[in-house]
Motif scaffolding. Sequence first.
Motif, mmCIF file in Angstrom:
data_model
loop_
_atom_site.group_PDB
_atom_site.id
_atom_site.type_symbol
_atom_site.label_atom_id
_atom_site.label_comp_id
_atom_site.label_asym_id
_atom_site.label_seq_id
_atom_site.Cartn_x
_atom_site.Cartn_y
_atom_site.Cartn_z
ATOM 1 N N GLY A 195 -41.948 -92.605 184.718
ATOM 2 C CA GLY A 195 -40.642 -92.480 184.091
ATOM 3 C C GLY A 195 -40.745 -92.664 182.592
ATOM 4 O O GLY A 195 -41.520 -93.495 182.111
ATOM 5 N N PHE A 196 -39.975 -91.883 181.862
ATOM 6 C CA PHE A 196 -39.998 -91.924 180.395
ATOM 7 C C PHE A 196 -38.601 -92.294 179.895
ATOM 8 O O PHE A 196 -37.731 -91.432 179.750
ATOM 9 N N PRO A 197 -38.362 -93.590 179.647
ATOM 10 C CA PRO A 197 -37.036 -94.039 179.211
ATOM 11 C C PRO A 197 -36.636 -93.465 177.853
ATOM 12 O O PRO A 197 -37.450 -93.386 176.931
ATOM 13 N N ALA A 198 -35.369 -93.082 177.762
ATOM 14 C CA ALA A 198 -34.827 -92.592 176.489
ATOM 15 C C ALA A 198 -34.243 -93.734 175.674
ATOM 16 O O ALA A 198 -33.827 -93.544 174.539
ATOM 17 N N LEU A 199 -34.210 -94.937 176.266
ATOM 18 C CA LEU A 199 -33.629 -96.099 175.606
ATOM 19 C C LEU A 199 -34.670 -97.200 175.458
ATOM 20 O O LEU A 199 -35.625 -97.274 176.227
ATOM 21 N N LYS A 200 -34.448 -98.061 174.493
ATOM 22 C CA LYS A 200 -35.287 -99.250 174.336
ATOM 23 C C LYS A 200 -34.822 -100.332 175.295
ATOM 24 O O LYS A 200 -33.683 -100.338 175.726
ATOM 25 N N GLY A 201 -35.703 -101.254 175.613
ATOM 26 C CA GLY A 201 -35.308 -102.390 176.443
ATOM 27 C C GLY A 201 -35.974 -102.368 177.810
ATOM 28 O O GLY A 201 -36.381 -101.319 178.306
ATOM 29 N N SER A 202 -36.071 -103.537 178.407
ATOM 30 C CA SER A 202 -36.766 -103.676 179.694
ATOM 31 C C SER A 202 -35.814 -103.688 180.888
ATOM 32 O O SER A 202 -36.238 -103.859 182.026
ATOM 33 N N PHE A 203 -34.513 -103.508 180.629
ATOM 34 C CA PHE A 203 -33.517 -103.617 181.701
ATOM 35 C C PHE A 203 -33.619 -102.499 182.732
ATOM 36 O O PHE A 203 -33.171 -102.655 183.876
ATOM 37 N N LEU A 204 -34.219 -101.359 182.366
ATOM 38 C CA LEU A 204 -34.241 -100.213 183.270
ATOM 39 C C LEU A 204 -35.027 -100.483 184.544
ATOM 40 O O LEU A 204 -34.663 -100.005 185.622
ATOM 41 N N SER A 205 -36.086 -101.249 184.436
ATOM 42 C CA SER A 205 -36.869 -101.585 185.632
ATOM 43 C C SER A 205 -35.994 -102.298 186.652
ATOM 44 O O SER A 205 -36.064 -102.027 187.858
ATOM 45 N N GLU A 206 -35.147 -103.201 186.165
ATOM 46 C CA GLU A 206 -34.262 -103.941 187.059
ATOM 47 C C GLU A 206 -33.206 -103.027 187.668
ATOM 48 O O GLU A 206 -32.827 -103.184 188.841
ATOM 49 N N GLU A 207 -32.726 -102.063 186.872
ATOM 50 C CA GLU A 207 -31.740 -101.111 187.390
ATOM 51 C C GLU A 207 -32.331 -100.289 188.531
ATOM 52 O O GLU A 207 -31.696 -100.076 189.566
ATOM 53 N N ILE A 208 -33.569 -99.827 188.336
ATOM 54 C CA ILE A 208 -34.227 -99.005 189.351
ATOM 55 C C ILE A 208 -34.446 -99.803 190.634
ATOM 56 O O ILE A 208 -34.280 -99.290 191.744
ATOM 57 N N LYS A 209 -34.784 -101.076 190.477
ATOM 58 C CA LYS A 209 -35.041 -101.931 191.648
ATOM 59 C C LYS A 209 -33.782 -102.160 192.493
ATOM 60 O O LYS A 209 -33.875 -102.560 193.654
ATOM 61 N N LYS A 210 -32.612 -101.889 191.917
ATOM 62 C CA LYS A 210 -31.366 -102.008 192.690
ATOM 63 C C LYS A 210 -31.280 -100.944 193.782
ATOM 64 O O LYS A 210 -30.597 -101.115 194.791
#
Length: 307
Positions: A195-210
């Motif tokens: 995955g190639f995030p378009a945003l900064k920050g580490s929160f996306l991993s947690e979102e995906i884990k939902k």
Amino acid sequence: MITKNQQVFLPILEDKKVELFIKREDLIHPEVSGNKFRKLKYNIAEAKKLKKKSLLTFGGAFSNHIAATAVAGKLTGLKTFGVIRGDELGLNLKKTLEENATLREAHENGMKFHFISRELYRQKTSFGFIEKMKNKWGDFYLVPEGGTNCLAVEGCEEILTEEDALFDYVCSAVGTGGTISGIIKSLKKHQKVLGFPALKGSFLSEEIKKYTIRKDNWKLQKNYHFGGYAKYNEELITFINDFSLETGVLLDPIYTGKMLFGIVDLIKKDHFEKGTKILAVHTGGLQGIDGFNKMLSKKGEQIIKSL
């Protein structure tokens, strides 16, 4: 809905003995293309099932999701309401629509807007705010910002087909995490997702884990956001123009351009073994190029050239 995989040919692919294909989700529909079609499909079905007459959603001034929701609503007979970040945009709606192709398309497809400040936008999902919107517009079906929820992920599980099992890696741009979550859930055992995030920050991993319990078949490449959402530099714009010239595939500067830049850079750095087959999912977003080019033109910078 099955979309074709287009192989692209670049000198670096020949040099490194890696094959790259692009899943042309951008060709699903002129306006409701790519992951927007996938995310809205089951949400609209649910809205109809619940006998809702309208959809309400959220987005910024250049949101692909806002434009796609408006078009999808018109096509399926649902009214659409958009809560837009930036109250200044509502001061002169005529001027805003003249200058902003995204909001103009949404407006022309019947969407009614409610412009709010950035501060209030951060509270947009609160009970009080939603109730206020219901008092204004009546009962509606709520679609989250970016369209991601369980039903959206279910739609994105349909992106890959049985034929896609021949790929070693599937690559996806990441915004709110819905598209990649669907892809992760539909992978075969031997495949991995980048995955190639378009945003900064580490929160996306947690979102995906939902949305998925799978942990071993995906990884986020966090070095290709170019400074954050909607950020860019001249190198990215040059890459997008060169890529479309060489392959005939137009990329957007928010998501797919950054993803393909990242994929090519990883290939250059020998991240992939020889013989690797890569599938990059083109999630659409091309309608936003017009507005992006107007911004580039005002700055006197090179624009993204159309095919």
